[in-house]
Scaffold this motif. Structure first.
Motif, PDB file in Angstrom:
ATOM      1  N   GLU A  74     -24.435  38.387  40.320  1.00  0.00           N
ATOM      2  CA  GLU A  74     -24.709  39.643  39.622  1.00  0.00           C
ATOM      3  C   GLU A  74     -25.336  40.662  40.567  1.00  0.00           C
ATOM      4  OE1 GLU A  74     -23.810  40.703  36.615  1.00  0.00           O
ATOM      5  OE2 GLU A  74     -22.656  38.844  36.550  1.00  0.00           O
ATOM      6  N   ALA A  75     -26.209  40.203  41.444  1.00  0.00           N
ATOM      7  CA  ALA A  75     -26.835  41.121  42.406  1.00  0.00           C
ATOM      8  C   ALA A  75     -25.789  41.698  43.353  1.00  0.00           C
ATOM      9  CB  ALA A  75     -27.921  40.393  43.196  1.00  0.00           C
ATOM     10  N   GLU A  76     -24.850  40.867  43.782  1.00  0.00           N
ATOM     11  CA  GLU A  76     -23.799  41.345  44.686  1.00  0.00           C
ATOM     12  C   GLU A  76     -22.850  42.302  43.962  1.00  0.00           C
ATOM     13  OE1 GLU A  76     -23.640  37.446  47.646  1.00  0.00           O
ATOM     14  OE2 GLU A  76     -22.397  37.513  45.826  1.00  0.00           O
ATOM     15  N   ARG A  77     -22.578  42.041  42.707  1.00  0.00           N
ATOM     16  CA  ARG A  77     -21.711  42.933  41.933  1.00  0.00           C
ATOM     17  C   ARG A  77     -22.362  44.287  41.697  1.00  0.00           C
ATOM     18  NH1 ARG A  77     -19.137  38.907  37.237  1.00  0.00           N
ATOM     19  NH2 ARG A  77     -17.952  37.584  38.693  1.00  0.00           N
ATOM     20  N   ALA A  78     -23.677  44.351  41.774  1.00  0.00           N
ATOM     21  CA  ALA A  78     -24.385  45.626  41.600  1.00  0.00           C
ATOM     22  C   ALA A  78     -24.232  46.535  42.808  1.00  0.00           C
ATOM     23  CB  ALA A  78     -25.863  45.370  41.329  1.00  0.00           C
ATOM     24  N   VAL A  79     -23.796  45.991  43.935  1.00  0.00           N
ATOM     25  CA  VAL A  79     -23.550  46.812  45.131  1.00  0.00           C
ATOM     26  C   VAL A  79     -22.319  47.672  44.889  1.00  0.00           C
ATOM     27  CG1 VAL A  79     -22.928  46.718  47.575  1.00  0.00           C
ATOM     28  CG2 VAL A  79     -24.620  45.119  46.653  1.00  0.00           C
ATOM     29  N   ARG A  80     -22.394  48.944  45.265  1.00  0.00           N
ATOM     30  CA  ARG A  80     -21.296  49.876  44.974  1.00  0.00           C
ATOM     31  C   ARG A  80     -20.264  49.961  46.095  1.00  0.00           C
ATOM     32  NH1 ARG A  80     -21.507  52.984  40.781  1.00  0.00           N
ATOM     33  NH2 ARG A  80     -20.136  54.515  41.781  1.00  0.00           N
ATOM     34  N   LEU A  81     -20.622  49.525  47.304  1.00  0.00           N
ATOM     35  CA  LEU A  81     -19.690  49.617  48.426  1.00  0.00           C
ATOM     36  C   LEU A  81     -18.616  48.544  48.279  1.00  0.00           C
ATOM     37  CD1 LEU A  81     -19.189  51.211  51.048  1.00  0.00           C
ATOM     38  CD2 LEU A  81     -20.430  49.422  52.269  1.00  0.00           C
ATOM     39  N   CYS A  82     -17.370  48.993  48.204  1.00  0.00           N
ATOM     40  CA  CYS A  82     -16.273  48.081  47.883  1.00  0.00           C
ATOM     41  C   CYS A  82     -15.320  47.930  49.068  1.00  0.00           C
ATOM     42  CB  CYS A  82     -15.493  48.598  46.678  1.00  0.00           C
ATOM     43  SG  CYS A  82     -16.460  48.617  45.154  1.00  0.00           S
ATOM     44  N   ASN A  83     -14.751  46.755  49.159  1.00  0.00           N
ATOM     45  CA  ASN A  83     -13.777  46.438  50.190  1.00  0.00           C
ATOM     46  C   ASN A  83     -12.401  46.921  49.748  1.00  0.00           C
ATOM     47  OD1 ASN A  83     -12.206  45.245  52.207  1.00  0.00           O
ATOM     48  ND2 ASN A  83     -12.164  43.272  51.133  1.00  0.00           N
ATOM     49  N   SER A  84     -11.769  47.740  50.577  1.00  0.00           N
ATOM     50  CA  SER A  84     -10.422  48.224  50.262  1.00  0.00           C
ATOM     51  C   SER A  84      -9.355  47.198  50.600  1.00  0.00           C
ATOM     52  CB  SER A  84     -10.134  49.512  51.035  1.00  0.00           C
ATOM     53  OG  SER A  84      -9.934  49.226  52.420  1.00  0.00           O
ATOM     54  N   GLY A  85      -9.714  46.218  51.440  1.00  0.00           N
ATOM     55  CA  GLY A  85      -8.731  45.262  51.947  1.00  0.00           C
ATOM     56  C   GLY A  85      -8.105  45.694  53.251  1.00  0.00           C
ATOM     57  N   MET A  86      -8.167  46.995  53.558  1.00  0.00           N
ATOM     58  CA  MET A  86      -7.605  47.506  54.805  1.00  0.00           C
ATOM     59  C   MET A  86      -8.577  47.247  55.946  1.00  0.00           C
ATOM     60  SD  MET A  86      -5.818  51.038  53.471  1.00  0.00           S
ATOM     61  CE  MET A  86      -7.009  51.470  52.190  1.00  0.00           C
ATOM     62  N   MET A  87      -8.034  46.849  57.085  1.00  0.00           N
ATOM     63  CA  MET A  87      -8.909  46.546  58.210  1.00  0.00           C
ATOM     64  C   MET A  87      -8.168  46.675  59.530  1.00  0.00           C
ATOM     65  SD  MET A  87      -9.246  42.381  57.763  1.00  0.00           S
ATOM     66  CE  MET A  87     -10.204  42.589  56.271  1.00  0.00           C
ATOM     67  N   ALA A  88      -8.948  46.765  60.602  1.00  0.00           N
ATOM     68  CA  ALA A  88      -8.414  46.784  61.969  1.00  0.00           C
ATOM     69  C   ALA A  88      -9.033  45.625  62.731  1.00  0.00           C
ATOM     70  CB  ALA A  88      -8.740  48.109  62.653  1.00  0.00           C
ATOM     71  N   VAL A  89      -8.202  44.919  63.498  1.00  0.00           N
ATOM     72  CA  VAL A  89      -8.661  43.729  64.211  1.00  0.00           C
ATOM     73  C   VAL A  89      -7.749  43.516  65.420  1.00  0.00           C
ATOM     74  CG1 VAL A  89      -7.266  42.253  62.700  1.00  0.00           C
ATOM     75  CG2 VAL A  89      -9.192  41.260  63.956  1.00  0.00           C
ATOM     76  N   ARG A  90      -8.259  42.876  66.438  1.00  0.00           N
ATOM     77  CA  ARG A  90      -7.463  42.605  67.632  1.00  0.00           C
ATOM     78  C   ARG A  90      -6.521  41.427  67.361  1.00  0.00           C
ATOM     79  NH1 ARG A  90     -12.549  43.512  68.538  1.00  0.00           N
ATOM     80  NH2 ARG A  90     -13.158  45.328  69.808  1.00  0.00           N
ATOM     81  N   SER A  91      -5.302  41.538  67.856  1.00  0.00           N
ATOM     82  CA  SER A  91      -4.313  40.480  67.616  1.00  0.00           C
ATOM     83  C   SER A  91      -4.764  39.154  68.201  1.00  0.00           C
ATOM     84  CB  SER A  91      -2.960  40.883  68.208  1.00  0.00           C
ATOM     85  OG  SER A  91      -3.071  41.088  69.616  1.00  0.00           O
ATOM     86  N   VAL A  92      -5.453  39.182  69.345  1.00  0.00           N
ATOM     87  CA  VAL A  92      -5.895  37.947  69.984  1.00  0.00           C
ATOM     88  C   VAL A  92      -6.859  37.171  69.103  1.00  0.00           C
ATOM     89  CG1 VAL A  92      -7.851  39.015  71.202  1.00  0.00           C
ATOM     90  CG2 VAL A  92      -6.729  36.982  72.171  1.00  0.00           C
ATOM     91  N   ASP A  93      -7.581  37.880  68.230  1.00  0.00           N
ATOM     92  CA  ASP A  93      -8.508  37.236  67.301  1.00  0.00           C
ATOM     93  C   ASP A  93      -7.863  36.922  65.957  1.00  0.00           C
ATOM     94  OD1 ASP A  93     -10.716  37.423  69.079  1.00  0.00           O
ATOM     95  OD2 ASP A  93     -11.021  39.513  68.483  1.00  0.00           O
ATOM     96  N   LEU A  94      -7.015  37.817  65.475  1.00  0.00           N
ATOM     97  CA  LEU A  94      -6.528  37.750  64.097  1.00  0.00           C
ATOM     98  C   LEU A  94      -5.868  36.426  63.781  1.00  0.00           C
ATOM     99  CD1 LEU A  94      -5.895  39.050  61.352  1.00  0.00           C
ATOM    100  CD2 LEU A  94      -3.823  40.026  62.384  1.00  0.00           C
TER     101      LEU A  94
END
Length: 454
Positions: free
Chosen positions: A166-186
């Motif tokens: 419930e505490a985490e759900r109260a946070v308003r900053l949401c993940n869009s799912g979009m991201m940038a990452v290096r291919s060597v790591d991904l």
């Protein structure tokens, strides 16, 4: 604006889309006359990606047909097992690519090019974050996954809504799912993602925590919520269309157009308006419309695939179809339809006419009820009307036919042969008058009516 490092883009479009209740693939549903996926790819195309990969699943045939000719590579997710699993399907397509990767969603069409560039640039900064996650703070966070920040823009934790406290759900900053990452790591991190969660799926955001276990910190870039808004249902599609239209109306006003009732004007994705043009209420623009400075579009018009020059006037209640071209100062009035036709400078078609497959010369006048009869059931044919010609009311011009400069067509005529310049052409039967006939008719009819009553 390009990233300083080479990058490729993966677009996820393998979802079932069951909530759309449609035979059309979810990402092919249009907003402002263009499929959502194409909105996104048009943005990506301007960034200079080395490779663009679309991950498809159900509805694969529809997507492959829609993407034909765009130079996009296809990866197939045969079984939908989550977003991390979907991205893994692109690994073999990007074999040999060594650079940054942006992961996007085909049903989230309006992320801006500047935002994607910011994500790539943040990935390349000296602190070298593991993953750059695009986040936003929508008015209603709903069931989005939450981003829990630590110091600055560093991500302390990311959690799906189903698994959040419930505490985490109260946070308003949401993940869009979009991201940038290096291919060597991904690819290495994706192989470590598990599915021990409420949905039993392999979640892409989990790579942030996998990276954290290696001592690698990830960061969030926050943007406007409209850039991260996605579509899962018809209602969300309609709301996203409304949001796009509102932004486009504001843009038109800022660029110098007059919208008498902005909320009633509907734009296409590519509508172009010149300064000092006036758009009255309840005007709908389809794709391919260009309107120059000073033109006026009166109320209740539908315009698609048309070019309208300066100082033209259209409507009210007019329809311009693809191929309509109005040159400077020409006028199309109420209940006039124009298709694949040019009206020259100062030409007028003021009322109740159909002008199709035609060329109308400058300052020609098209009388009320005029029809260019361009179709015989098998083929289309053109009508040529010269400069300064006058076409009388209720005229049928049976194509192919031409009317010369300055010619006059008498009202009620059906023209099947070419008319020379400055010629008068009239095709109507001689008028006859039968004295007293109307009075005798009324008397006879009244007698019949009275007989029925008796």
């Amino acid at each position: 604006m390009n990233s300083p490092s080479p990058f490729s883009v993966i677009v996820l479009a393998a979802g079932m889309g069951t909530r759309m209740r449609s035979d059309t693939h979810k990402v092919l549903h249009p907003i402002a006359g263009k499929p959502m996926l194409m909105h996104l790819l048009d943005t990506v195309d301007g960034l200079g990606a080395e490779e663009r990969v679309v991950v498809v699943g159900k509805g694969r045939d529809q997507l492959e047909e829609a993407l034909n000719g765009r130079g996009v590579k296809i990866a197939h997710q045969a079984e939908q097992m989550g977003t991390a699993h979907a991205v893994q399907q692109a690994e073999h397509v990007l074999a040999g690519f060594n650079g940054n990767i942006i992961i996007l969603y085909g049903d989230t069409p309006f992320v801006a090019a500047d935002t994607l560039t910011e994500m790539l640039q943040r990935l390349d900064r000296p602190d070298a974050p593991a993953v750059v996650v695009l986040a936003s703070s929508p008015d209603d966070p709903k069931a989005y996954g939450r981003v829990i920040l630590g110091s600055g823009d560093t991500i302390a934790k990311m959690v799906e809504y189903k698994d959040a406290t419930e505490a985490e759900r109260a946070v308003r900053l949401c993940n869009s799912g979009m991201m940038a990452v290096r291919s060597v790591d991904l690819w290495r991190w994706l192989a470590k993602v598990g599915n021990d969660n409420a949905a039993g799926e392999y979640y892409l955001p989990d790579i942030v925590m996998v990276a954290s276990h290696e001592g690698r910190a990830s960061v969030a870039v926050e943007t406007d919520s409209w850039q991260t808004a996605g579509v899962n249902s018809r209602a969300e599609l309609a709301h996203l269309e409304l949001d796009w239209q509102r932004r486009r109306r504001e843009e038109a006003l800022e660029q110098g157009a007059t919208l008498v009732d902005p909320e009633s004007v509907w734009f296409s994705h590519d509508t172009k308006l010149g300064r000092d043009c006036t758009i009255e209420p309840h005007v709908v623009f389809g794709p391919g419309v260009v309107i120059d400075e000073g033109a006026t579009i009166r109320a209740f018009c539908h315009i698609e695939g048309a070019t309208i020059a300066g100082d033209c006037e259209v409507g009210p209640f007019a329809r311009l179809r693809p191929g309509a071209t109005l040159e400077e100062g020409s006028k199309v009035g109420n209940f006039v339809e124009v298709k694949k036709a040019r009206l020259g400078k100062g030409a007028k078609a003021n009322h109740l006419s159909y002008i199709g497959d035609a060329d109308v010369g400058s300052k020609a006048n098209i009388g009320a009820g005029t029809i260019t009869c361009n179709y015989d059931g098998f083929g289309k044919y053109r009508t040529e009307i010269g400069a300064g010609a006058f076409i009388g009311s209720n005229t049928a011009l049976v194509a192919p036919v031409s009317v010369g400069d300055g010619a006059i067509i008498g009202a009620g005529s059906t023209i099947t042969k070419d008319v020379a310049a400055d010629e008068l052409a009239v095709t109507r039967a001689d008028q006859k008058g039968l004295a007293g006939w109307a009075a005798r008719f009324r008397k006879r009819q009244q007698a019949k009516k009275d007989a029925v009553k008796e």
